[in-house]
Design a protein around this motif. Sequence first.
Motif, PDB file in Angstrom:
ATOM      1  N   GLY A  52       0.823  -1.215   0.000  1.00  0.00           N
ATOM      2  CA  GLY A  52       0.000   0.000   0.000  1.00  0.00           C
ATOM      3  C   GLY A  52       0.848   1.252   0.000  1.00  0.00           C
ATOM      4  O   GLY A  52       0.584   2.198  -0.747  1.00  0.00           O
ATOM      5  N   GLU A  53       1.892   1.249   0.846  1.00  0.00           N
ATOM      6  CA  GLU A  53       2.791   2.416   0.905  1.00  0.00           C
ATOM      7  C   GLU A  53       3.511   2.608  -0.422  1.00  0.00           C
ATOM      8  O   GLU A  53       3.621   3.733  -0.924  1.00  0.00           O
ATOM      9  CB  GLU A  53       3.812   2.240   2.033  1.00  0.00           C
ATOM     10  CG  GLU A  53       3.213   2.360   3.422  1.00  0.00           C
ATOM     11  CD  GLU A  53       4.187   1.940   4.523  1.00  0.00           C
ATOM     12  OE1 GLU A  53       5.391   1.772   4.239  1.00  0.00           O
ATOM     13  OE2 GLU A  53       3.734   1.786   5.667  1.00  0.00           O
ATOM     14  N   LEU A  54       4.011   1.508  -0.992  1.00  0.00           N
ATOM     15  CA  LEU A  54       4.719   1.602  -2.272  1.00  0.00           C
ATOM     16  C   LEU A  54       3.776   2.093  -3.370  1.00  0.00           C
ATOM     17  O   LEU A  54       4.164   2.916  -4.205  1.00  0.00           O
ATOM     18  CB  LEU A  54       5.313   0.242  -2.656  1.00  0.00           C
ATOM     19  CG  LEU A  54       6.496  -0.224  -1.810  1.00  0.00           C
ATOM     20  CD1 LEU A  54       6.868  -1.655  -2.173  1.00  0.00           C
ATOM     21  CD2 LEU A  54       7.698   0.691  -1.995  1.00  0.00           C
ATOM     22  N   HIS A  55       2.540   1.603  -3.341  1.00  0.00           N
ATOM     23  CA  HIS A  55       1.568   2.048  -4.339  1.00  0.00           C
ATOM     24  C   HIS A  55       1.304   3.539  -4.185  1.00  0.00           C
ATOM     25  O   HIS A  55       1.251   4.273  -5.173  1.00  0.00           O
ATOM     26  CB  HIS A  55       0.271   1.241  -4.190  1.00  0.00           C
ATOM     27  CG  HIS A  55      -0.722   1.519  -5.258  1.00  0.00           C
ATOM     28  ND1 HIS A  55      -1.876   2.215  -5.024  1.00  0.00           N
ATOM     29  CD2 HIS A  55      -0.736   1.223  -6.578  1.00  0.00           C
ATOM     30  CE1 HIS A  55      -2.553   2.327  -6.142  1.00  0.00           C
ATOM     31  NE2 HIS A  55      -1.891   1.735  -7.106  1.00  0.00           N
ATOM     32  N   GLY A  56       1.172   3.974  -2.933  1.00  0.00           N
ATOM     33  CA  GLY A  56       0.971   5.405  -2.673  1.00  0.00           C
ATOM     34  C   GLY A  56       2.134   6.232  -3.183  1.00  0.00           C
ATOM     35  O   GLY A  56       1.941   7.277  -3.820  1.00  0.00           O
ATOM     36  N   ARG A  57       3.351   5.763  -2.900  1.00  0.00           N
ATOM     37  CA  ARG A  57       4.543   6.490  -3.375  1.00  0.00           C
ATOM     38  C   ARG A  57       4.598   6.508  -4.896  1.00  0.00           C
ATOM     39  O   ARG A  57       4.984   7.512  -5.499  1.00  0.00           O
ATOM     40  CB  ARG A  57       5.818   5.841  -2.828  1.00  0.00           C
ATOM     41  CG  ARG A  57       6.064   6.182  -1.383  1.00  0.00           C
ATOM     42  CD  ARG A  57       7.454   5.759  -0.970  1.00  0.00           C
ATOM     43  NE  ARG A  57       7.374   5.164   0.349  1.00  0.00           N
ATOM     44  CZ  ARG A  57       8.130   4.193   0.799  1.00  0.00           C
ATOM     45  NH1 ARG A  57       9.083   3.703   0.044  1.00  0.00           N
ATOM     46  NH2 ARG A  57       7.978   3.721   2.006  1.00  0.00           N
ATOM     47  N   LEU A  58       4.217   5.378  -5.500  1.00  0.00           N
ATOM     48  CA  LEU A  58       4.218   5.308  -6.966  1.00  0.00           C
ATOM     49  C   LEU A  58       3.252   6.339  -7.541  1.00  0.00           C
ATOM     50  O   LEU A  58       3.592   7.051  -8.496  1.00  0.00           O
ATOM     51  CB  LEU A  58       3.819   3.899  -7.426  1.00  0.00           C
ATOM     52  CG  LEU A  58       3.740   3.679  -8.934  1.00  0.00           C
ATOM     53  CD1 LEU A  58       5.105   3.857  -9.578  1.00  0.00           C
ATOM     54  CD2 LEU A  58       3.198   2.303  -9.243  1.00  0.00           C
ATOM     55  N   ILE A  59       2.066   6.436  -6.935  1.00  0.00           N
ATOM     56  CA  ILE A  59       1.085   7.426  -7.401  1.00  0.00           C
ATOM     57  C   ILE A  59       1.650   8.835  -7.233  1.00  0.00           C
ATOM     58  O   ILE A  59       1.579   9.652  -8.156  1.00  0.00           O
ATOM     59  CB  ILE A  59      -0.257   7.256  -6.645  1.00  0.00           C
ATOM     60  CG1 ILE A  59      -0.939   5.970  -7.104  1.00  0.00           C
ATOM     61  CG2 ILE A  59      -1.167   8.464  -6.861  1.00  0.00           C
ATOM     62  CD1 ILE A  59      -2.142   5.580  -6.269  1.00  0.00           C
ATOM     63  N   GLU A  60       2.225   9.115  -6.051  1.00  0.00           N
ATOM     64  CA  GLU A  60       2.800  10.448  -5.809  1.00  0.00           C
ATOM     65  C   GLU A  60       3.904  10.758  -6.820  1.00  0.00           C
ATOM     66  O   GLU A  60       3.961  11.854  -7.382  1.00  0.00           O
ATOM     67  CB  GLU A  60       3.386  10.532  -4.392  1.00  0.00           C
ATOM     68  CG  GLU A  60       2.342  10.563  -3.291  1.00  0.00           C
ATOM     69  CD  GLU A  60       2.963  10.440  -1.905  1.00  0.00           C
ATOM     70  OE1 GLU A  60       4.207  10.560  -1.768  1.00  0.00           O
ATOM     71  OE2 GLU A  60       2.195  10.227  -0.952  1.00  0.00           O
ATOM     72  N   THR A  61       4.778   9.787  -7.038  1.00  0.00           N
ATOM     73  CA  THR A  61       5.894   9.979  -7.977  1.00  0.00           C
ATOM     74  C   THR A  61       5.371  10.205  -9.389  1.00  0.00           C
ATOM     75  O   THR A  61       5.861  11.075 -10.113  1.00  0.00           O
ATOM     76  CB  THR A  61       6.827   8.752  -7.947  1.00  0.00           C
ATOM     77  OG1 THR A  61       7.256   8.538  -6.608  1.00  0.00           O
ATOM     78  CG2 THR A  61       8.034   8.950  -8.832  1.00  0.00           C
ATOM     79  N   THR A  62       4.365   9.423  -9.774  1.00  0.00           N
ATOM     80  CA  THR A  62       3.784   9.565 -11.112  1.00  0.00           C
ATOM     81  C   THR A  62       3.164  10.947 -11.271  1.00  0.00           C
ATOM     82  O   THR A  62       3.366  11.607 -12.297  1.00  0.00           O
ATOM     83  CB  THR A  62       2.721   8.469 -11.350  1.00  0.00           C
ATOM     84  OG1 THR A  62       3.350   7.197 -11.195  1.00  0.00           O
ATOM     85  CG2 THR A  62       2.127   8.567 -12.742  1.00  0.00           C
ATOM     86  N   GLU A  63       2.414  11.372 -10.244  1.00  0.00           N
ATOM     87  CA  GLU A  63       1.787  12.696 -10.311  1.00  0.00           C
ATOM     88  C   GLU A  63       2.863  13.791 -10.399  1.00  0.00           C
ATOM     89  O   GLU A  63       2.740  14.730 -11.183  1.00  0.00           O
ATOM     90  CB  GLU A  63       0.872  12.924  -9.112  1.00  0.00           C
ATOM     91  CG  GLU A  63      -0.403  12.095  -9.175  1.00  0.00           C
ATOM     92  CD  GLU A  63      -1.232  12.156  -7.900  1.00  0.00           C
ATOM     93  OE1 GLU A  63      -0.764  12.734  -6.888  1.00  0.00           O
ATOM     94  OE2 GLU A  63      -2.345  11.621  -7.911  1.00  0.00           O
ATOM     95  N   ALA A  64       3.913  13.646  -9.579  1.00  0.00           N
ATOM     96  CA  ALA A  64       5.006  14.633  -9.604  1.00  0.00           C
ATOM     97  C   ALA A  64       5.671  14.644 -10.987  1.00  0.00           C
ATOM     98  O   ALA A  64       5.961  15.709 -11.541  1.00  0.00           O
ATOM     99  CB  ALA A  64       6.024  14.331  -8.513  1.00  0.00           C
ATOM    100  N   SER A  65       5.910  13.461 -11.531  1.00  0.00           N
ATOM    101  CA  SER A  65       6.521  13.359 -12.870  1.00  0.00           C
ATOM    102  C   SER A  65       5.636  14.029 -13.913  1.00  0.00           C
ATOM    103  O   SER A  65       6.133  14.746 -14.781  1.00  0.00           O
ATOM    104  CB  SER A  65       6.707  11.891 -13.263  1.00  0.00           C
ATOM    105  OG  SER A  65       7.816  11.357 -12.615  1.00  0.00           O
ATOM    106  N   ASN A  66       4.328  13.780 -13.804  1.00  0.00           N
ATOM    107  CA  ASN A  66       3.404  14.397 -14.767  1.00  0.00           C
ATOM    108  C   ASN A  66       3.453  15.913 -14.659  1.00  0.00           C
ATOM    109  O   ASN A  66       3.438  16.604 -15.680  1.00  0.00           O
ATOM    110  CB  ASN A  66       1.982  13.880 -14.551  1.00  0.00           C
ATOM    111  CG  ASN A  66       1.810  12.456 -15.037  1.00  0.00           C
ATOM    112  OD1 ASN A  66       2.612  11.965 -15.814  1.00  0.00           O
ATOM    113  ND2 ASN A  66       0.778  11.788 -14.573  1.00  0.00           N
TER     114      ASN A  66
END
Length: 107
Positions: A52-66
Motif C-alpha cells: 500500500g505504501e509503495l503504491h501510494g509512493r508510486l502514485i505520488e511519484t507519477t503525479e510529480a513526474s506528470n
Amino acid sequence: KKMEATQSKLAIEKQFIRIQTQYDEQQKRIQQVEKELATAHEEMKFKDRTIGELHGRLIETTEASNLHLKRDSVNLKDKDEKIQSLERIRQLLNEEIKKKDEEFFHM
C-alpha cells in the motif's frame, strides 16, 4: 480371573497413556501450526501495508513526474516561441543589412 482383570486393566491403562500422549503431541502440533499461521498472517498484513505504501509512493511519484512533464512542456513552448521570435528578429536584421549594403554599393 483376578489376574486377567489386572492384566486387562493394565492394558487399558497403557492404551489410555498412549492415547493421552498422542493427544498431547497433537495439541502441541496444533499450537505450533496456530503460531505459524499467526506469524504468516502478521507477515501478510505487513506486506499489504508495504505494498500500500509503495503504491501510494508510486502514485505520488507519477503525479510529480506528470507535473514536471507539463512544466517542461510549457517551458519548451516558451523557449520555442522565443527562438521563433529571435529568428524573426534575425531575419529582419538581415533584411536591414541587405538594404544598407545595397544603399552603400549604389552610392
